[in-house]
Design a protein around this motif. Structure first.
Motif, PDB file in Angstrom:
ATOM      1  N   ASP A 195       0.844  -1.191   0.000  1.00  0.00           N
ATOM      2  CA  ASP A 195       0.000   0.000   0.000  1.00  0.00           C
ATOM      3  C   ASP A 195       0.883   1.246   0.000  1.00  0.00           C
ATOM      4  O   ASP A 195       1.932   1.275   0.642  1.00  0.00           O
ATOM      5  CB  ASP A 195      -0.880   0.028   1.253  1.00  0.00           C
ATOM      6  CG  ASP A 195      -1.875  -1.124   1.301  1.00  0.00           C
ATOM      7  OD1 ASP A 195      -1.986  -1.878   0.311  1.00  0.00           O
ATOM      8  OD2 ASP A 195      -2.538  -1.273   2.339  1.00  0.00           O
ATOM      9  N   ARG A 197      -9.005   0.405  -8.458  1.00  0.00           N
ATOM     10  CA  ARG A 197      -8.938   0.236  -7.004  1.00  0.00           C
ATOM     11  C   ARG A 197      -7.531  -0.219  -6.593  1.00  0.00           C
ATOM     12  O   ARG A 197      -6.962   0.271  -5.621  1.00  0.00           O
ATOM     13  CB  ARG A 197      -9.998  -0.775  -6.562  1.00  0.00           C
ATOM     14  CG  ARG A 197     -10.467  -0.607  -5.163  1.00  0.00           C
ATOM     15  CD  ARG A 197     -11.704  -1.414  -4.773  1.00  0.00           C
ATOM     16  NE  ARG A 197     -12.212  -2.430  -5.676  1.00  0.00           N
ATOM     17  CZ  ARG A 197     -13.196  -2.233  -6.576  1.00  0.00           C
ATOM     18  NH1 ARG A 197     -13.769  -1.062  -6.693  1.00  0.00           N
ATOM     19  NH2 ARG A 197     -13.603  -3.209  -7.353  1.00  0.00           N
ATOM     20  N   GLU A 198      -6.961  -1.165  -7.332  1.00  0.00           N
ATOM     21  CA  GLU A 198      -5.600  -1.646  -7.041  1.00  0.00           C
ATOM     22  C   GLU A 198      -4.570  -0.542  -7.246  1.00  0.00           C
ATOM     23  O   GLU A 198      -3.646  -0.391  -6.449  1.00  0.00           O
ATOM     24  CB  GLU A 198      -5.250  -2.840  -7.940  1.00  0.00           C
ATOM     25  CG  GLU A 198      -5.580  -4.173  -7.353  1.00  0.00           C
ATOM     26  CD  GLU A 198      -4.774  -4.469  -6.100  1.00  0.00           C
ATOM     27  OE1 GLU A 198      -3.605  -4.889  -6.194  1.00  0.00           O
ATOM     28  OE2 GLU A 198      -5.319  -4.267  -5.007  1.00  0.00           O
ATOM     29  N   ARG A 204      -4.690   1.760  -4.396  1.00  0.00           N
ATOM     30  CA  ARG A 204      -4.136   1.126  -3.193  1.00  0.00           C
ATOM     31  C   ARG A 204      -2.630   1.314  -3.130  1.00  0.00           C
ATOM     32  O   ARG A 204      -2.068   1.615  -2.074  1.00  0.00           O
ATOM     33  CB  ARG A 204      -4.477  -0.371  -3.164  1.00  0.00           C
ATOM     34  CG  ARG A 204      -3.900  -1.106  -1.948  1.00  0.00           C
ATOM     35  CD  ARG A 204      -4.125  -2.596  -2.016  1.00  0.00           C
ATOM     36  NE  ARG A 204      -3.419  -3.262  -3.092  1.00  0.00           N
ATOM     37  CZ  ARG A 204      -2.100  -3.543  -3.098  1.00  0.00           C
ATOM     38  NH1 ARG A 204      -1.337  -3.209  -2.078  1.00  0.00           N
ATOM     39  NH2 ARG A 204      -1.549  -4.179  -4.123  1.00  0.00           N
TER      40      ARG A 204
END
Length: 174
Positions: A72, A95-96, A99
């Motif tokens: 992250d 989304r990844e 992150r």
């Protein structure tokens, strides 16, 4: 022009080119920051071998775009050039990317603009999706500030089959 546009806001630091295949983004990023840690990721093993041999100072790996193998808040800049139209779940990839981006980090992407207007453009073998600017805004708005530009062909600006490209940048919320 597209690769340079994707790096418009890259000021150095750790960069990942997701779905890099034969992209010039890693090499152009290296020119902007000779000390940067630069990664290219794709699912094509042969392409990654070629890229690694061509650019030995850049890290190329074969991995899924849906589960990026990084921690992250690890990257300053993530690029997805001409990728999302090929993916079954582009929202999952965004989304990844968010992150692994640091707060204030930038996701830069390009995708053909509104290909659905051409009969047969979305053929389930190559491009699964057609995106408008509104689609990109809807997908990225939960993550931060967005800037969108349309890049047209320099040589065929009005040619009906030379689709313009959406270039978008999203600055991750703090």
């Amino acid at each position: 022009r597209r690769w340079k546009a994707l790096l418009r806001y890259y000021k150095g630091g750790k960069l990942l080119d997701v779905g890099c295949l034969d992209s010039l983004v890693p090499a152009l990023a290296r020119r902007k920051d000779s000390k940067a840690t630069i990664w290219g990721l794709d699912q094509a093993p042969e392409a990654m071998k070629v890229m690694a041999a061509k650019y030995p100072d850049i890290h190329f790996i074969v991995e899924s775009v849906y589960s990026l193998p990084f921690g992250d808040r690890d990257f300053d800049y993530v690029v997805m050039g001409e990728l999302i139209e090929h993916l079954e779940r582009p929202g999952d990839v965004f989304r990844e990317a968010m992150r692994i981006l640091k707060p204030g980090g930038i996701l830069a992407l390009s995708t053909p603009f509104n290909e659905a207007i051409e009969i047969g453009a979305i053929d389930e073998n190559h491009h699964l999706w057609s995106f408008t600017k509104e689609d990109i805004l809807n997908l990225l708005s939960p993550y931060g500030k967005i800037k969108i530009k349309t890049l047209r062909s320099r040589y065929f600006p009005r040619y009906q089959y030379a689709f313009p490209t959406i270039i978008a940048w999203c600055w991750k919320n703090a």
